[in-house]
Write a protein that holds these residues in place. Structure first.
Motif, PDB file in Angstrom:
ATOM      1  N   ILE A 293       0.887  -1.244   0.199  1.00 45.45           N
ATOM      2  CA  ILE A 293      -0.095  -0.091   0.115  1.00 45.45           C
ATOM      3  C   ILE A 293       0.787   1.117  -0.087  1.00 45.45           C
ATOM      4  O   ILE A 293       0.769   2.180  -0.624  1.00 45.45           O
ATOM      5  CB  ILE A 293      -0.971   0.062   1.295  1.00 45.45           C
ATOM      6  N   LYS A 294       2.050   1.290   0.796  1.00 43.35           N
ATOM      7  CA  LYS A 294       2.799   2.351   0.878  1.00 43.35           C
ATOM      8  C   LYS A 294       3.503   2.673  -0.507  1.00 43.35           C
ATOM      9  O   LYS A 294       3.581   3.779  -0.776  1.00 43.35           O
ATOM     10  CB  LYS A 294       3.662   2.103   2.014  1.00 43.35           C
ATOM     11  N   ALA A 295       4.016   1.456  -1.266  1.00 44.90           N
ATOM     12  CA  ALA A 295       4.627   1.461  -2.580  1.00 44.90           C
ATOM     13  C   ALA A 295       3.631   1.840  -3.480  1.00 44.90           C
ATOM     14  O   ALA A 295       3.975   1.895  -4.804  1.00 44.90           O
ATOM     15  CB  ALA A 295       5.266   0.499  -2.769  1.00 44.90           C
ATOM     16  N   GLY A 296       2.286   1.945  -3.485  1.00 45.10           N
ATOM     17  CA  GLY A 296       1.253   2.061  -4.475  1.00 45.10           C
ATOM     18  C   GLY A 296       0.806   0.707  -5.329  1.00 45.10           C
ATOM     19  O   GLY A 296       0.796   1.021  -6.354  1.00 45.10           O
ATOM     20  N   LEU A 297       1.092  -0.219  -4.613  1.00 46.77           N
ATOM     21  CA  LEU A 297       1.187  -1.507  -5.353  1.00 46.77           C
ATOM     22  C   LEU A 297      -0.183  -2.414  -4.595  1.00 46.77           C
ATOM     23  O   LEU A 297      -0.653  -1.942  -3.444  1.00 46.77           O
ATOM     24  CB  LEU A 297       1.904  -2.489  -5.070  1.00 46.77           C
ATOM     25  N   GLY A 298      -0.513  -3.362  -5.432  1.00 45.00           N
ATOM     26  CA  GLY A 298      -1.597  -4.171  -4.746  1.00 45.00           C
ATOM     27  C   GLY A 298      -1.138  -5.470  -4.213  1.00 45.00           C
ATOM     28  O   GLY A 298       0.002  -5.838  -4.500  1.00 45.00           O
ATOM     29  N   PHE A 299      -1.822  -6.105  -3.284  1.00 49.11           N
ATOM     30  CA  PHE A 299      -1.067  -7.398  -2.614  1.00 49.11           C
ATOM     31  C   PHE A 299      -2.315  -8.304  -2.361  1.00 49.11           C
ATOM     32  O   PHE A 299      -3.310  -7.936  -1.591  1.00 49.11           O
ATOM     33  CB  PHE A 299      -0.416  -7.034  -1.404  1.00 49.11           C
ATOM     34  N   LEU A 300      -2.194  -9.493  -2.754  1.00 49.26           N
ATOM     35  CA  LEU A 300      -3.024 -10.634  -2.402  1.00 49.26           C
ATOM     36  C   LEU A 300      -2.253 -11.634  -1.603  1.00 49.26           C
ATOM     37  O   LEU A 300      -1.181 -12.152  -2.208  1.00 49.26           O
ATOM     38  CB  LEU A 300      -3.807 -11.276  -3.443  1.00 49.26           C
ATOM     39  N   ASP A 301      -2.655 -12.303  -0.612  1.00 43.86           N
ATOM     40  CA  ASP A 301      -1.878 -13.568  -0.168  1.00 43.86           C
ATOM     41  C   ASP A 301      -2.979 -14.640  -0.459  1.00 43.86           C
ATOM     42  O   ASP A 301      -4.185 -14.845  -0.339  1.00 43.86           O
ATOM     43  CB  ASP A 301      -1.823 -13.492   1.587  1.00 43.86           C
TER      44      ASP A 301
END
Length: 288
Positions: free
Chosen positions: A110-118
């Motif tokens: 989030i801080k880097a402007g990216l999405g993430f899914l585990d």
């Protein structure tokens, strides 16, 4: 879609292959460059010497590595995936890891402007090779909707379970259920042998009733034969159960059977069976 796959072990190698066969432009990275070169030789696509270089220009970066520390090593740092990813790109982690590291990486994304899914998977090597994995996902709906059609390249079921970390929690439930079931199956097959029953006939009958399970269908006969040199390794299962037991300490869940089965797997490891299939819980019963 332009995608990257980090980690070409027994799961990642075929999963990345399914992405390529489904028409995606795939770049791979593996800690052992020889494995990456072999993948490119078989499937085409491209490889890169670092996670960051592999991730450049990718819309989605997938990872399937060993544990929390392995995951951090491919995500962070000057050569890590996040350093190479463009704003708005999505990182999908298929590693079986802790919910804690999933939440940590989600915050960094989030801080880097990216999405993430585990998005840990179940189905083992055979499921990966056959494109029939079950995928349990944590994250936000928009990222899930974006990744789902791509994940379907190697999945037969894929479900969003909740926010970041929920996928890992769901995988923990999966492993908890498997652990107790495999021990029960081992004890049942051991009892049948001691009772003088024909194990194969027994399996033919009880596998049609309430005792039926994937483990019974796929591991019952090999248990009877004492064959364990294949499948999901005991070392991996102990890693997973360690994650489950650590999370249970945090959330207050009672896992007495899981803790006991973990110790049974420790006995198998001491016998040199760390790479045996999880069904090797039968071995200490037949050879005490």
């Amino acid at each position: 879609m332009k995608v990257t796959f980090l980690g070409l072990g027994v799961m990642g190698f075929p999963m990345a292959g399914h992405l390529k066969r489904n028409g995606h432009e795939v770049t791979v990275y593996n800690r052992s460059g020889a494995k990456a070169a072999k993948w490119v030789e078989i499937h085409g696509g491209a490889s890169a010497p670092t996670p960051g270089q592999a991730a450049k220009g990718a819309e989605i970066v997938f990872a399937c590595v060993g544990n929390d520390d392995d995951l951090r090593s491919v995500v962070y740092g000057d050569d890590g995936a996040f350093a190479g990813m463009s704003q708005g790109a999505l990182f999908v982690d298929h590693t079986t890891a802790s919910a804690e590291v999933a939440r940590e990486i989600d915050a960094a994304a989030i801080k880097a402007g990216l999405g993430f899914l585990d998005a840990p998977v179940s189905g083992g090597q055979a499921g990966a090779e056959n494109g029939k994995l079950t995928v349990m996902v944590g994250g936000v709906q928009k990222d899930f909707d974006r990744a789902r059609p791509v994940i379907d390249s190697y999945a037969r079921a894929c479900e969003l379970m909740g926010p970041a970390g929920a996928g890992q929690l769901a995988k923990m439930v999966n492993q908890i259920c498997i652990a107790g079931l495999v021990q029960a199956l081992a004890e049942g097959m051991h009892f049948a042998q001691k009772a003088g029953l024909d194990g194969n006939k027994l399996l033919d009958v009880i596998s049609k009733g309430a005792a039926q399970s994937w483990q019974m269908e796929n591991r019952g006969r090999t248990m009877l034969e004492g064959k364990f040199d294949f499948g999901f390794a005991v070392d991996w299962m102990r890693k997973d159960l360690g994650i489950c037991l650590a999370e249970a300490k945090r959330n207050g869940a009672q896992l007495p059977v899981t803790a006991l089965v973990d110790q049974f797997y420790a006995r198998v490891q001491k016998r040199g069976g760390g790479r045996w299939d999880t069904s090797s819980l039968m071995q200490p019963l037949t050879e005490p």
